[in-house]
Design a protein around this motif. Structure first.
Motif, PDB file in Angstrom:
ATOM      1  N   GLY A 112       0.826  -1.215   0.000  1.00 42.16           N
ATOM      2  CA  GLY A 112       0.000   0.000   0.000  1.00 42.16           C
ATOM      3  C   GLY A 112       0.850   1.251   0.000  1.00 42.16           C
ATOM      4  O   GLY A 112       2.074   1.178   0.114  1.00 42.16           O
ATOM      5  N   GLN A 113       0.184   2.373  -0.127  1.00 46.58           N
ATOM      6  CA  GLN A 113       0.921   3.633  -0.175  1.00 46.58           C
ATOM      7  C   GLN A 113       1.189   4.163   1.230  1.00 46.58           C
ATOM      8  O   GLN A 113       0.388   3.936   2.137  1.00 46.58           O
ATOM      9  N   SER A 114       2.296   4.863   1.385  1.00 42.67           N
ATOM     10  CA  SER A 114       2.558   5.536   2.662  1.00 42.67           C
ATOM     11  C   SER A 114       3.306   6.846   2.409  1.00 42.67           C
ATOM     12  O   SER A 114       4.419   7.040   2.890  1.00 42.67           O
ATOM     13  N   PRO A 115       2.688   7.732   1.620  1.00 37.65           N
ATOM     14  CA  PRO A 115       3.347   9.013   1.341  1.00 37.65           C
ATOM     15  C   PRO A 115       3.464   9.838   2.616  1.00 37.65           C
ATOM     16  O   PRO A 115       2.593   9.772   3.482  1.00 37.65           O
ATOM     17  N   GLU A 116       4.550  10.585   2.738  1.00 40.83           N
ATOM     18  CA  GLU A 116       4.730  11.415   3.930  1.00 40.83           C
ATOM     19  C   GLU A 116       4.139  12.804   3.741  1.00 40.83           C
ATOM     20  O   GLU A 116       4.009  13.561   4.688  1.00 40.83           O
ATOM     21  N   THR A 117       3.844  13.146   2.480  1.00 47.12           N
ATOM     22  CA  THR A 117       3.403  14.508   2.199  1.00 47.12           C
ATOM     23  C   THR A 117       2.121  14.541   1.378  1.00 47.12           C
ATOM     24  O   THR A 117       1.995  13.823   0.391  1.00 47.12           O
ATOM     25  N   MET A 118       1.219  15.392   1.819  1.00 48.80           N
ATOM     26  CA  MET A 118       0.035  15.688   1.016  1.00 48.80           C
ATOM     27  C   MET A 118       0.245  17.064   0.401  1.00 48.80           C
ATOM     28  O   MET A 118       0.687  17.988   1.091  1.00 48.80           O
ATOM     29  N   VAL A 119      -0.043  17.188  -0.885  1.00 45.50           N
ATOM     30  CA  VAL A 119       0.023  18.499  -1.537  1.00 45.50           C
ATOM     31  C   VAL A 119      -1.387  18.895  -1.960  1.00 45.50           C
ATOM     32  O   VAL A 119      -2.100  18.097  -2.569  1.00 45.50           O
ATOM     33  N   ILE A 120      -1.769  20.115  -1.620  1.00 49.95           N
ATOM     34  CA  ILE A 120      -3.042  20.656  -2.080  1.00 49.95           C
ATOM     35  C   ILE A 120      -2.706  21.735  -3.094  1.00 49.95           C
ATOM     36  O   ILE A 120      -2.143  22.774  -2.747  1.00 49.95           O
ATOM     37  N   GLY A 121      -2.963  21.446  -4.360  1.00 48.64           N
ATOM     38  CA  GLY A 121      -2.574  22.353  -5.433  1.00 48.64           C
ATOM     39  C   GLY A 121      -3.753  22.725  -6.313  1.00 48.64           C
ATOM     40  O   GLY A 121      -4.891  22.310  -6.072  1.00 48.64           O
ATOM     41  N   LEU A 135      -7.722  25.703  -2.933  1.00 56.43           N
ATOM     42  CA  LEU A 135      -8.432  26.169  -1.738  1.00 56.43           C
ATOM     43  C   LEU A 135      -8.843  25.022  -0.824  1.00 56.43           C
ATOM     44  O   LEU A 135      -9.220  23.945  -1.282  1.00 56.43           O
ATOM     45  N   VAL A 136      -8.762  25.277   0.469  1.00 55.59           N
ATOM     46  CA  VAL A 136      -9.300  24.358   1.464  1.00 55.59           C
ATOM     47  C   VAL A 136     -10.492  25.060   2.105  1.00 55.59           C
ATOM     48  O   VAL A 136     -10.358  26.189   2.577  1.00 55.59           O
ATOM     49  N   PRO A 137     -11.646  24.404   2.100  1.00 60.97           N
ATOM     50  CA  PRO A 137     -12.803  25.037   2.750  1.00 60.97           C
ATOM     51  C   PRO A 137     -12.672  24.948   4.270  1.00 60.97           C
ATOM     52  O   PRO A 137     -11.807  24.232   4.767  1.00 60.97           O
ATOM     53  N   VAL A 138     -13.548  25.645   4.976  1.00 63.07           N
ATOM     54  CA  VAL A 138     -13.563  25.461   6.434  1.00 63.07           C
ATOM     55  C   VAL A 138     -14.244  24.131   6.738  1.00 63.07           C
ATOM     56  O   VAL A 138     -14.999  23.594   5.930  1.00 63.07           O
ATOM     57  N   TYR A 139     -13.950  23.601   7.902  1.00 67.80           N
ATOM     58  CA  TYR A 139     -14.542  22.344   8.367  1.00 67.80           C
ATOM     59  C   TYR A 139     -16.053  22.501   8.438  1.00 67.80           C
ATOM     60  O   TYR A 139     -16.554  23.402   9.103  1.00 67.80           O
ATOM     61  N   GLN A 140     -16.768  21.634   7.711  1.00 65.70           N
ATOM     62  CA  GLN A 140     -18.220  21.748   7.649  1.00 65.70           C
ATOM     63  C   GLN A 140     -18.845  20.360   7.703  1.00 65.70           C
ATOM     64  O   GLN A 140     -19.166  19.768   6.670  1.00 65.70           O
ATOM     65  N   PRO A 141     -18.998  19.805   8.884  1.00 62.14           N
ATOM     66  CA  PRO A 141     -19.557  18.455   8.972  1.00 62.14           C
ATOM     67  C   PRO A 141     -21.077  18.481   8.824  1.00 62.14           C
ATOM     68  O   PRO A 141     -21.810  18.374   9.799  1.00 62.14           O
ATOM     69  N   ASP A 142     -21.547  18.629   7.582  1.00 65.87           N
ATOM     70  CA  ASP A 142     -22.992  18.687   7.342  1.00 65.87           C
ATOM     71  C   ASP A 142     -23.407  17.523   6.434  1.00 65.87           C
ATOM     72  O   ASP A 142     -22.647  16.575   6.252  1.00 65.87           O
ATOM     73  N   MET A 151     -15.746  30.994  -1.201  1.00 62.23           N
ATOM     74  CA  MET A 151     -15.311  30.553   0.127  1.00 62.23           C
ATOM     75  C   MET A 151     -14.052  31.285   0.576  1.00 62.23           C
ATOM     76  O   MET A 151     -13.677  31.281   1.741  1.00 62.23           O
ATOM     77  N   PHE A 152     -13.417  31.942  -0.395  1.00 63.57           N
ATOM     78  CA  PHE A 152     -12.208  32.689  -0.111  1.00 63.57           C
ATOM     79  C   PHE A 152     -12.491  33.874   0.815  1.00 63.57           C
ATOM     80  O   PHE A 152     -11.640  34.294   1.584  1.00 63.57           O
ATOM     81  N   VAL A 153     -13.693  34.412   0.699  1.00 61.21           N
ATOM     82  CA  VAL A 153     -14.025  35.619   1.468  1.00 61.21           C
ATOM     83  C   VAL A 153     -14.775  35.245   2.738  1.00 61.21           C
ATOM     84  O   VAL A 153     -15.766  34.519   2.699  1.00 61.21           O
ATOM     85  N   LYS A 154     -14.290  35.750   3.854  1.00 55.80           N
ATOM     86  CA  LYS A 154     -14.974  35.496   5.118  1.00 55.80           C
ATOM     87  C   LYS A 154     -16.176  36.438   5.224  1.00 55.80           C
ATOM     88  O   LYS A 154     -16.160  37.526   4.638  1.00 55.80           O
ATOM     89  N   PRO A 155     -17.194  36.054   5.976  1.00 56.35           N
ATOM     90  CA  PRO A 155     -18.349  36.946   6.136  1.00 56.35           C
ATOM     91  C   PRO A 155     -17.896  38.324   6.618  1.00 56.35           C
ATOM     92  O   PRO A 155     -17.110  38.437   7.558  1.00 56.35           O
ATOM     93  N   GLY A 156     -18.342  39.343   5.930  1.00 61.23           N
ATOM     94  CA  GLY A 156     -18.020  40.716   6.339  1.00 61.23           C
ATOM     95  C   GLY A 156     -16.673  41.220   5.838  1.00 61.23           C
ATOM     96  O   GLY A 156     -16.329  42.386   6.005  1.00 61.23           O
ATOM     97  N   ARG A 203      -5.151  31.574   3.356  1.00 65.15           N
ATOM     98  CA  ARG A 203      -6.528  31.211   3.717  1.00 65.15           C
ATOM     99  C   ARG A 203      -6.676  29.703   3.863  1.00 65.15           C
ATOM    100  O   ARG A 203      -7.306  29.207   4.793  1.00 65.15           O
ATOM    101  N   SER A 204      -6.070  28.978   2.924  1.00 64.63           N
ATOM    102  CA  SER A 204      -6.163  27.515   2.998  1.00 64.63           C
ATOM    103  C   SER A 204      -5.471  26.976   4.247  1.00 64.63           C
ATOM    104  O   SER A 204      -5.983  26.074   4.911  1.00 64.63           O
ATOM    105  N   LEU A 205      -4.319  27.559   4.591  1.00 70.58           N
ATOM    106  CA  LEU A 205      -3.607  27.116   5.797  1.00 70.58           C
ATOM    107  C   LEU A 205      -4.442  27.395   7.051  1.00 70.58           C
ATOM    108  O   LEU A 205      -4.515  26.582   7.972  1.00 70.58           O
ATOM    109  N   GLU A 206      -5.096  28.547   7.040  1.00 68.20           N
ATOM    110  CA  GLU A 206      -5.957  28.928   8.160  1.00 68.20           C
ATOM    111  C   GLU A 206      -7.146  27.952   8.256  1.00 68.20           C
ATOM    112  O   GLU A 206      -7.469  27.458   9.337  1.00 68.20           O
ATOM    113  N   ASN A 207      -7.752  27.672   7.099  1.00 66.38           N
ATOM    114  CA  ASN A 207      -8.918  26.785   7.093  1.00 66.38           C
ATOM    115  C   ASN A 207      -8.552  25.349   7.465  1.00 66.38           C
ATOM    116  O   ASN A 207      -9.356  24.633   8.060  1.00 66.38           O
ATOM    117  N   LEU A 208      -7.339  24.933   7.110  1.00 68.03           N
ATOM    118  CA  LEU A 208      -6.906  23.577   7.481  1.00 68.03           C
ATOM    119  C   LEU A 208      -7.012  23.373   8.987  1.00 68.03           C
ATOM    120  O   LEU A 208      -7.401  22.311   9.468  1.00 68.03           O
TER     121      LEU A 208
END
Ligand SMILES: [Zn+2]
Length: 214
Positions: free
Chosen positions: A34-43, A71-78, A133-138, A163-168
């Motif tokens: 199986g795979q065991s990469p040490e790094t995830m890239v979000i591009g 982009l990484v969205p904010v955590y939204q368990p819906d 999603m890039f823009v926060k409310p207000g 923003r993506s780092l913050e949302n992570l």
């Protein structure tokens, strides 16, 4: 029914005669254990910014999630389906990656559409909704008085990484892995024309050019 793209068949031929023989053992090993990469890239989906090419990665080395404007969205368990969140969930809780790199880039079409307030491409306006999603409310994201449009675009391309780092960190399983010191978050920015990589210094909040010689 049109035929399968010849360019891809030619590419596969090159892969199977040149790269595959050199990496056959590695592929076999990966298929067994199986795979065991040490790094995830979000591009970004952009065809010029392929993480495997830029980081010269072989099979099994990078777990890659690409989307419009990295982009990484904010955590939204819906009740909705969330592609980025699903990839993150797997990378962090099953693969236990040690690093997540958010890779932004120059001339990003998604950022440009956002900056230009581009009209929807279809009635669904999927890009518009995704980029919103890039823009926060207000929050207001506007060109500054002393800024050219080009400078504005670059600032927003880099802000997308922040923003993506913050949302992570809004994902509980990401936050706890970071706080336990088991995983680190990183930002980077790829300058397409010259192929330059800039790595985010998170204390200075600046992108510093990676030294290609070391
Ligand atoms: Zn892009």
């Amino acid at each position: 029914m049109t035929s399968f793209p010849q360019q891809l068949l030619d590419g596969y031929k090159t892969f199977s005669t040149q790269r595959l023989p050199a990496e056959q053992t590695r592929y076999r090993e990966l298929s067994v254990r199986g795979q065991s990469p040490e790094t995830m890239v979000i591009g970004c989906c952009d065809s010029r910014v392929s993480p495997e090419v830029i980081f010269d990665a072989g099979p099994g080395e990078l777990f890659v999630m690409r989307n419009i404007a990295n982009l990484v969205p904010v955590y939204q368990p819906d009740a909705n389906a969330h592609g980025v969140s699903a990839a993150l969930e797997f990378a962090v809780t099953v693969l236990h990656v040690k690093h997540i790199v958010v890779l932004g880039h120059a001339q990003c079409g998604g950022i440009r559409a956002f900056v230009d307030k581009a009209a929807p491409l279809t009635p669904g306006d999927f890009i518009g909704k995704w980029m919103s999603m890039f823009v926060k409310p207000g929050e207001k994201v506007e060109q500054r008085d002393n800024e050219t449009i080009q400078e504005f675009v670059v600032r927003i391309e880099k802000a997308a990484v922040f923003r993506s780092l913050e949302n992570l960190m809004t994902f509980p399983f990401v936050r706890s892995a970071v706080e336990r010191g088991e995983m680190a978050l990183h930002g980077a920015y790829f300058g397409v024309a010259l192929g330059r990589l800039f790595v985010l210094d998170q204390e200075k909040k600046e992108f510093i050019r990676a030294d290609a010689s070391s």
